[in-house]
Design a protein around this motif. Structure first.
Motif, mmCIF file in Angstrom:
data_model
loop_
_atom_site.group_PDB
_atom_site.id
_atom_site.type_symbol
_atom_site.label_atom_id
_atom_site.label_comp_id
_atom_site.label_asym_id
_atom_site.label_seq_id
_atom_site.Cartn_x
_atom_site.Cartn_y
_atom_site.Cartn_z
ATOM 1 N N ALA A 10 0.819 -1.214 0.000
ATOM 2 C CA ALA A 10 0.000 0.000 0.000
ATOM 3 C C ALA A 10 0.854 1.265 0.000
ATOM 4 O O ALA A 10 0.391 2.331 -0.437
ATOM 5 N N SER A 11 2.090 1.155 0.472
ATOM 6 C CA SER A 11 2.968 2.322 0.538
ATOM 7 C C SER A 11 3.689 2.589 -0.775
ATOM 8 O O SER A 11 4.332 3.622 -0.933
ATOM 9 N N PHE A 12 3.605 1.649 -1.734
ATOM 10 C CA PHE A 12 4.218 1.847 -3.045
ATOM 11 C C PHE A 12 3.394 2.850 -3.848
ATOM 12 O O PHE A 12 2.162 2.888 -3.745
ATOM 13 N N LYS A 13 4.066 3.618 -4.698
ATOM 14 C CA LYS A 13 3.339 4.456 -5.646
ATOM 15 C C LYS A 13 2.629 3.567 -6.654
ATOM 16 O O LYS A 13 1.460 3.756 -6.955
ATOM 17 N N SER A 14 3.350 2.589 -7.187
ATOM 18 C CA SER A 14 2.781 1.553 -8.060
ATOM 19 C C SER A 14 3.910 0.561 -8.327
ATOM 20 O O SER A 14 5.097 0.896 -8.217
ATOM 21 N N ASN A 15 3.544 -0.650 -8.717
ATOM 22 C CA ASN A 15 4.561 -1.644 -9.054
ATOM 23 C C ASN A 15 5.330 -1.247 -10.310
ATOM 24 O O ASN A 15 6.497 -1.598 -10.476
ATOM 25 N N ARG A 27 12.320 0.414 0.559
ATOM 26 C CA ARG A 27 10.943 0.568 1.032
ATOM 27 C C ARG A 27 10.648 -0.237 2.301
ATOM 28 O O ARG A 27 9.987 0.280 3.206
ATOM 29 N N PRO A 28 11.085 -1.508 2.410
ATOM 30 C CA PRO A 28 10.827 -2.225 3.668
ATOM 31 C C PRO A 28 11.442 -1.528 4.880
ATOM 32 O O PRO A 28 10.803 -1.417 5.932
ATOM 33 N N LEU A 93 0.325 6.238 3.476
ATOM 34 C CA LEU A 93 -0.398 5.371 4.409
ATOM 35 C C LEU A 93 -1.354 6.150 5.301
ATOM 36 O O LEU A 93 -2.419 5.654 5.667
ATOM 37 N N THR A 94 -0.959 7.358 5.676
ATOM 38 C CA THR A 94 -1.768 8.138 6.624
ATOM 39 C C THR A 94 -2.611 9.209 5.955
ATOM 40 O O THR A 94 -3.445 9.838 6.611
ATOM 41 N N GLU A 174 -6.083 11.055 -8.354
ATOM 42 C CA GLU A 174 -5.885 10.808 -6.920
ATOM 43 C C GLU A 174 -4.636 9.991 -6.636
ATOM 44 O O GLU A 174 -4.108 10.012 -5.522
ATOM 45 N N GLY A 175 -4.146 9.257 -7.627
ATOM 46 C CA GLY A 175 -2.958 8.435 -7.425
ATOM 47 C C GLY A 175 -1.705 9.036 -8.009
ATOM 48 O O GLY A 175 -0.660 8.372 -8.072
ATOM 49 N N SER A 176 -1.795 10.278 -8.465
ATOM 50 C CA SER A 176 -0.667 10.928 -9.131
ATOM 51 C C SER A 176 -0.467 12.329 -8.573
ATOM 52 O O SER A 176 -1.378 12.926 -7.990
#
Length: 320
Positions: A10-15, A27-28, A93-94, A174-176
């Motif tokens: 969920a914290s990724f922008k996209s794969n 990221r981890p 995430l928040t 919303e995702g960009s």
């Protein structure tokens, strides 16, 4: 309750837009930091500011030529990057995503590399140019200026722009974080003069967006046509047109292979080359890497993206 892996995803922008090194390493670790900082109630922008101090500290370490200082420089810059990853992951995430946060995020990277370039120039000035008995002197500043202003800055700027374009077509607005200069100028003009800091902020961001737009004329034409169609505007609506979802899919299909170039032109590749050249005491090679190899990748990426946009725009306008 979500698992760590679910929160990581969920914290990724996209794969499509995440690098292998980020997915499996940065990221981890960034998520562990994000969960810790979030539990303490610390805002992502505070972490970004912390990353600035870490990046400047790395620059100080890279000024020295001995192995110990350079290893410390590597560690500090890695932690600065962890913080940079952390603030973005926390924001996603928040929901604490702000335009100020994004610009501050970009500003932090600029400060890191400005300080690092400055330190490397001071380090290299008294050293000899390889194969000669001539010291670098002022020449290293010229090399750094070309690498930073004419290579690094436009490369990173356009790579970020292409990522945001891809995210827009993949996830929607919303995702960009895809923004337009006219929109930012409108915000600037709507603000009262008393809010001079906010006005300056939006004016500078508008100039940043305008620079990206000037370098992508075919994409601007395609995007305007595409948006007109989505909004039911424009003469082109009267023609026989392909289905818009199909156009979107075709754009993503053409854009997806270019994401590897946007990844190469962002932080990780530069950092790895910087680490190696500093540890081997030949940081001049880092500047040449940016000027030669990364410029070739930049030109190829830009050309392919513009050709893709031109082709799709022609099909939309011609009703093919």
């Amino acid at each position: 309750m979500a698992t760590f892996q679910e929160m990581l995803q969920a914290s990724f922008k996209s794969n499509d837009t995440e690098e292998w090194l980020d997915v499996h390493f940065t990221r981890p670790i960034g998520l562990v930091f994000a969960l810790f900082w979030n539990k303490l109630g610390i805002h992502p922008n505070v972490i970004t500011i912390l990353s600035i101090f870490l990046g400047v500290g790395a620059a100080f370490m890279f000024y020295h030529t001995d192995l110990w200082h350079n290893v410390m420089g590597v560690i500090l810059l890695m932690f600065a990057n962890f913080c940079d990853s952390t603030d973005g992951q926390m924001a996603r995430l928040t929901g604490k995503k702000t335009l100020v946060g994004r610009i501050l995020d970009g500003f932090s990277g600029d400060v890191w590399f400005f300080a690092i370039y400055f330190a490397l120039c001071l380090r290299m000035m008294p050293q000899f140019i390889p194969g000669t008995e001539v010291r670098w002197g002022v020449a290293i500043w010229v090399l750094a200026f070309v690498a930073g202003i004419f290579c690094h800055s436009p490369q990173a700027s356009l790579a970020d722009y292409y990522r945001q374009i891809h995210l827009f077509f993949l996830k929607g607005k919303e995702g960009s974080e895809l923004d337009h200069s006219a929109q930012q100028l409108a915000i600037y003009e709507s603000l009262p003069k008393e809010q001079w800091l906010a006005r300056q902020f939006h004016m500078n961001y508008a100039a940043y967006c305008k620079n990206q737009e000037k370098r992508t004329p075919h994409f601007q034409q395609f995007f305007k046509t595409y948006q007109d169609l989505r909004n039911g505007e424009g003469e082109v609506m009267e023609q026989v047109l392909p289905d818009l979802p199909l156009v979107r899919d075709r754009f993503l299909e053409g854009s997806r292979p270019l994401m590897k170039y946007t990844n190469l032109l962002t932080f990780n590749t530069r950092a790895i080359c910087l680490y190696i050249t500093c540890l081997l005491n030949c940081p001049w090679a880092y500047f040449l890497f940016e000027i030669i190899l990364l410029t070739v990748l930049y030109v190829h990426m830009h050309r392919r993206h513009e050709l893709l946009s031109e082709q799709l725009c022609t099909e939309l306008r011609g009703g093919k």
